[in-house]
Design a protein around this motif. Sequence first.
Motif, PDB file in Angstrom:
ATOM      1  N   THR A 146      -7.156   2.447  -1.293  1.00 18.30           N
ATOM      2  CA  THR A 146      -8.383   2.136  -2.025  1.00 18.30           C
ATOM      3  C   THR A 146      -9.488   1.699  -1.069  1.00 18.30           C
ATOM      4  OG1 THR A 146      -7.049   1.412  -3.909  1.00 18.30           O
ATOM      5  CG2 THR A 146      -9.367   0.772  -3.910  1.00 18.30           C
ATOM      6  N   PHE A 147      -9.135   0.786  -0.166  1.00 16.48           N
ATOM      7  CA  PHE A 147     -10.137   0.333   0.807  1.00 16.48           C
ATOM      8  C   PHE A 147     -10.626   1.495   1.654  1.00 16.48           C
ATOM      9  CE2 PHE A 147     -11.800  -1.200   4.731  1.00 16.48           C
ATOM     10  CZ  PHE A 147     -12.451  -2.376   4.407  1.00 16.48           C
ATOM     11  N   HIS A 148      -9.684   2.317   2.130  1.00 16.82           N
ATOM     12  CA  HIS A 148     -10.054   3.427   3.012  1.00 16.82           C
ATOM     13  C   HIS A 148     -10.994   4.406   2.310  1.00 16.82           C
ATOM     14  CE1 HIS A 148      -9.338   5.722   6.728  1.00 16.82           C
ATOM     15  NE2 HIS A 148      -9.435   6.805   5.964  1.00 16.82           N
ATOM     16  N   ILE A 149     -10.728   4.667   1.024  1.00 19.14           N
ATOM     17  CA  ILE A 149     -11.585   5.597   0.283  1.00 19.14           C
ATOM     18  C   ILE A 149     -12.954   4.974   0.007  1.00 19.14           C
ATOM     19  CG2 ILE A 149     -11.906   6.759  -1.942  1.00 19.14           C
ATOM     20  CD1 ILE A 149      -8.965   7.400  -1.979  1.00 19.14           C
ATOM     21  N   VAL A 150     -12.958   3.735  -0.494  1.00 17.48           N
ATOM     22  CA  VAL A 150     -14.241   3.103  -0.831  1.00 17.48           C
ATOM     23  C   VAL A 150     -15.102   2.942   0.423  1.00 17.48           C
ATOM     24  CG1 VAL A 150     -15.349   1.072  -1.806  1.00 17.48           C
ATOM     25  CG2 VAL A 150     -13.254   1.927  -2.833  1.00 17.48           C
ATOM     26  N   ALA A 151     -14.488   2.434   1.495  1.00 19.21           N
ATOM     27  CA  ALA A 151     -15.236   2.275   2.744  1.00 19.21           C
ATOM     28  C   ALA A 151     -15.611   3.642   3.321  1.00 19.21           C
ATOM     29  CB  ALA A 151     -14.415   1.475   3.760  1.00 19.21           C
ATOM     30  N   GLY A 152     -14.720   4.634   3.134  1.00 22.13           N
ATOM     31  CA  GLY A 152     -14.991   5.993   3.621  1.00 22.13           C
ATOM     32  C   GLY A 152     -16.185   6.604   2.904  1.00 22.13           C
ATOM     33  N   GLY A 167      -6.744   3.376   8.165  1.00 24.87           N
ATOM     34  CA  GLY A 167      -6.433   4.769   8.504  1.00 24.87           C
ATOM     35  C   GLY A 167      -5.093   4.878   9.216  1.00 24.87           C
ATOM     36  N   VAL A 168      -4.851   3.955  10.161  1.00 27.19           N
ATOM     37  CA  VAL A 168      -3.583   3.973  10.897  1.00 27.19           C
ATOM     38  C   VAL A 168      -2.412   3.617   9.971  1.00 27.19           C
ATOM     39  CG1 VAL A 168      -2.293   2.953  12.807  1.00 27.19           C
ATOM     40  CG2 VAL A 168      -4.732   3.415  13.059  1.00 27.19           C
ATOM     41  N   ILE A 169      -2.637   2.626   9.087  1.00 29.05           N
ATOM     42  CA  ILE A 169      -1.569   2.252   8.152  1.00 29.05           C
ATOM     43  C   ILE A 169      -1.240   3.439   7.229  1.00 29.05           C
ATOM     44  CG2 ILE A 169      -0.926   0.713   6.241  1.00 29.05           C
ATOM     45  CD1 ILE A 169      -2.711  -1.438   7.537  1.00 29.05           C
ATOM     46  N   LEU A 170      -2.277   4.144   6.783  1.00 30.62           N
ATOM     47  CA  LEU A 170      -2.047   5.303   5.909  1.00 30.62           C
ATOM     48  C   LEU A 170      -1.267   6.384   6.636  1.00 30.62           C
ATOM     49  CD1 LEU A 170      -5.448   5.662   4.023  1.00 30.62           C
ATOM     50  CD2 LEU A 170      -3.264   4.903   3.087  1.00 30.62           C
ATOM     51  N   PHE A 171      -1.584   6.554   7.899  1.00 34.84           N
ATOM     52  CA  PHE A 171      -0.870   7.538   8.725  1.00 34.84           C
ATOM     53  C   PHE A 171       0.644   7.280   8.660  1.00 34.84           C
ATOM     54  CE2 PHE A 171       0.927   8.492  12.967  1.00 34.84           C
ATOM     55  CZ  PHE A 171       0.745   9.863  12.985  1.00 34.84           C
ATOM     56  N   ALA A 172       1.027   6.002   8.780  1.00 28.76           N
ATOM     57  CA  ALA A 172       2.442   5.651   8.665  1.00 28.76           C
ATOM     58  C   ALA A 172       2.892   5.694   7.203  1.00 28.76           C
ATOM     59  CB  ALA A 172       2.685   4.261   9.261  1.00 28.76           C
ATOM     60  N   GLY A 173       1.983   5.319   6.297  1.00 26.98           N
ATOM     61  CA  GLY A 173       2.311   5.240   4.876  1.00 26.98           C
ATOM     62  C   GLY A 173       2.673   6.590   4.272  1.00 26.98           C
ATOM     63  N   VAL A 174       2.162   7.679   4.857  1.00 24.37           N
ATOM     64  CA  VAL A 174       2.514   9.019   4.362  1.00 24.37           C
ATOM     65  C   VAL A 174       4.033   9.182   4.377  1.00 24.37           C
ATOM     66  CG1 VAL A 174       2.313  11.507   4.797  1.00 24.37           C
ATOM     67  CG2 VAL A 174       0.313  10.034   5.085  1.00 24.37           C
ATOM     68  N   VAL A 205     -10.821  -5.237  -7.073  1.00 23.80           N
ATOM     69  CA  VAL A 205     -10.835  -4.939  -8.508  1.00 23.80           C
ATOM     70  C   VAL A 205      -9.970  -3.713  -8.817  1.00 23.80           C
ATOM     71  CG1 VAL A 205     -12.292  -4.162 -10.423  1.00 23.80           C
ATOM     72  CG2 VAL A 205     -13.071  -6.024  -8.927  1.00 23.80           C
ATOM     73  N   ILE A 206     -10.161  -2.628  -8.067  1.00 24.71           N
ATOM     74  CA  ILE A 206      -9.412  -1.390  -8.342  1.00 24.71           C
ATOM     75  C   ILE A 206      -7.915  -1.605  -8.106  1.00 24.71           C
ATOM     76  CG2 ILE A 206      -9.031   1.004  -7.619  1.00 24.71           C
ATOM     77  CD1 ILE A 206     -12.048   1.134  -6.972  1.00 24.71           C
ATOM     78  N   THR A 207      -7.578  -2.252  -6.968  1.00 22.08           N
ATOM     79  CA  THR A 207      -6.166  -2.496  -6.687  1.00 22.08           C
ATOM     80  C   THR A 207      -5.537  -3.349  -7.783  1.00 22.08           C
ATOM     81  OG1 THR A 207      -6.664  -2.421  -4.328  1.00 22.08           O
ATOM     82  CG2 THR A 207      -4.526  -3.319  -4.954  1.00 22.08           C
ATOM     83  N   GLY A 208      -6.254  -4.384  -8.202  1.00 23.75           N
ATOM     84  CA  GLY A 208      -5.751  -5.251  -9.268  1.00 23.75           C
ATOM     85  C   GLY A 208      -5.525  -4.471 -10.550  1.00 23.75           C
ATOM     86  N   ALA A 209      -6.512  -3.661 -10.939  1.00 25.60           N
ATOM     87  CA  ALA A 209      -6.407  -2.889 -12.178  1.00 25.60           C
ATOM     88  C   ALA A 209      -5.239  -1.912 -12.109  1.00 25.60           C
ATOM     89  CB  ALA A 209      -7.717  -2.145 -12.439  1.00 25.60           C
ATOM     90  N   VAL A 210      -5.111  -1.209 -10.979  1.00 26.03           N
ATOM     91  CA  VAL A 210      -4.012  -0.249 -10.828  1.00 26.03           C
ATOM     92  C   VAL A 210      -2.668  -0.974 -10.871  1.00 26.03           C
ATOM     93  CG1 VAL A 210      -2.894   1.358  -9.214  1.00 26.03           C
ATOM     94  CG2 VAL A 210      -5.358   1.484  -9.579  1.00 26.03           C
ATOM     95  N   GLY A 211      -2.572  -2.085 -10.151  1.00 24.07           N
ATOM     96  CA  GLY A 211      -1.325  -2.843 -10.119  1.00 24.07           C
ATOM     97  C   GLY A 211      -0.920  -3.333 -11.502  1.00 24.07           C
ATOM     98  N   GLY A 237       0.628  -2.618  -1.337  1.00 25.48           N
ATOM     99  CA  GLY A 237      -0.106  -2.686  -0.076  1.00 25.48           C
ATOM    100  C   GLY A 237      -0.723  -1.337   0.276  1.00 25.48           C
ATOM    101  N   LEU A 238       0.040  -0.271   0.059  1.00 21.97           N
ATOM    102  CA  LEU A 238      -0.482   1.062   0.375  1.00 21.97           C
ATOM    103  C   LEU A 238      -1.596   1.460  -0.594  1.00 21.97           C
ATOM    104  CD1 LEU A 238       2.697   3.099   1.410  1.00 21.97           C
ATOM    105  CD2 LEU A 238       0.729   2.484   2.834  1.00 21.97           C
ATOM    106  N   ILE A 239      -1.452   1.065  -1.857  1.00 26.70           N
ATOM    107  CA  ILE A 239      -2.514   1.357  -2.831  1.00 26.70           C
ATOM    108  C   ILE A 239      -3.799   0.626  -2.426  1.00 26.70           C
ATOM    109  CG2 ILE A 239      -3.256   1.034  -5.232  1.00 26.70           C
ATOM    110  CD1 ILE A 239      -0.315   1.487  -6.048  1.00 26.70           C
ATOM    111  N   ALA A 240      -3.655  -0.650  -2.056  1.00 24.75           N
ATOM    112  CA  ALA A 240      -4.821  -1.418  -1.604  1.00 24.75           C
ATOM    113  C   ALA A 240      -5.422  -0.779  -0.350  1.00 24.75           C
ATOM    114  CB  ALA A 240      -4.423  -2.866  -1.325  1.00 24.75           C
TER     115      ALA A 240
END
Lengths: 156, 122
Positions: A110-116, A62-69, A146-152, A104-107
């Motif tokens: 993805t983690f934030h959404i799946v865990a969310g 969540g914090v990384i995404l905050f900066a990632g925006v 899996v999702i990050t790999g497929a998207v990448g 890194g931001l995609i991963a």
Amino acid sequence: MLCRSLEVDGSLRGLRQAHNASVSISNIGVKRMKTERPVNLNLLVFRFPLAAIVSITHRITGVILFAGVAFALYAFDLAVASEQGFVAAKALVAHPLGMFVLLGLIATLTFHIVAGLKHLLMDFHVGDTVEAAFYGSIAVIVLTIVITGAVGVTLW
Amino acid sequence: MVTRVLKFNHSGLSDFMIQRATAMILTPYTFLIMGFFLTTSEMDYGKLVEFFFSLPMQVANSLAMLAIVAHAWIGMWTIGTDYLLEAHAGKHANFIRSAYQVVCLGALFIYLVWAFRLVWQF
Ligand code: HEM
């Protein structure tokens, strides 16, 4: 008779001692409450089960995404500014460092959404037993990879 | 105890609900954006602009940005009130936490203005 009174006296003493002890224990409790309340967030003394690691990682993502925006806005700004800007933005994400940040931001997202989503399910008491939380945590990690790999693979 | 310095958070329950509602906006929005990039072959400037500056996408982008601001503010606020306490951050914790909250709000405000200028530039 003497014997009995001694006995009574003895047990009374025992009772008083027990009482004093409990009073002083609860006194400690009261003092603690007022001066230094117990803090349960001392991260160094915890042993972390997998669900806890996923939980704290959700927070960190969540914090990384905050900066990632900021990165997303910057790249978008560049890409839509002009034809040349678009080429520059493409070069940015083709560069190893830019690619690393974007992937890194995609991963992270993805983690934030799946865990969310898992978190939301648990809010509705779906899968909130200790055992389910363990398998849910494994699912979160596997799905993220899996999702990050497929998207990448699809993007590059 | 957490001393509330900035009194924006009137109710923890409504924060909880807003964080979940915004998550339910941001998830399909993410799918939408990812779907566009994954399904568009030979991406070029024209396709990018055509997609992002259609009215529905301008509305979606604006909505998503508002959702991010609300979601991230509640999230960052929660984190601040968990860790920036006197027990962890020393006796100036209240000051540090206020400064942290101001920085978070400032960054989110810049994001919001930046995003809206970008989205509605054409
Ligand atoms: C750029 C977008 C996003 C940012 C910057 C962001 C940031 C954050 C932050 C900082 C937190 C606080 C973490 C904590 O208290 O432990 C949080 C919590 C949360 N996020 Fe996000 N998030 C974003 C997108 C999403 C999306 C798309 C979802 C969809 C599932 C989501 C779901 C959640 C949930 C459910 C929580 C609450 C966790 C809790 O109550 O402990 N977030 N987010």
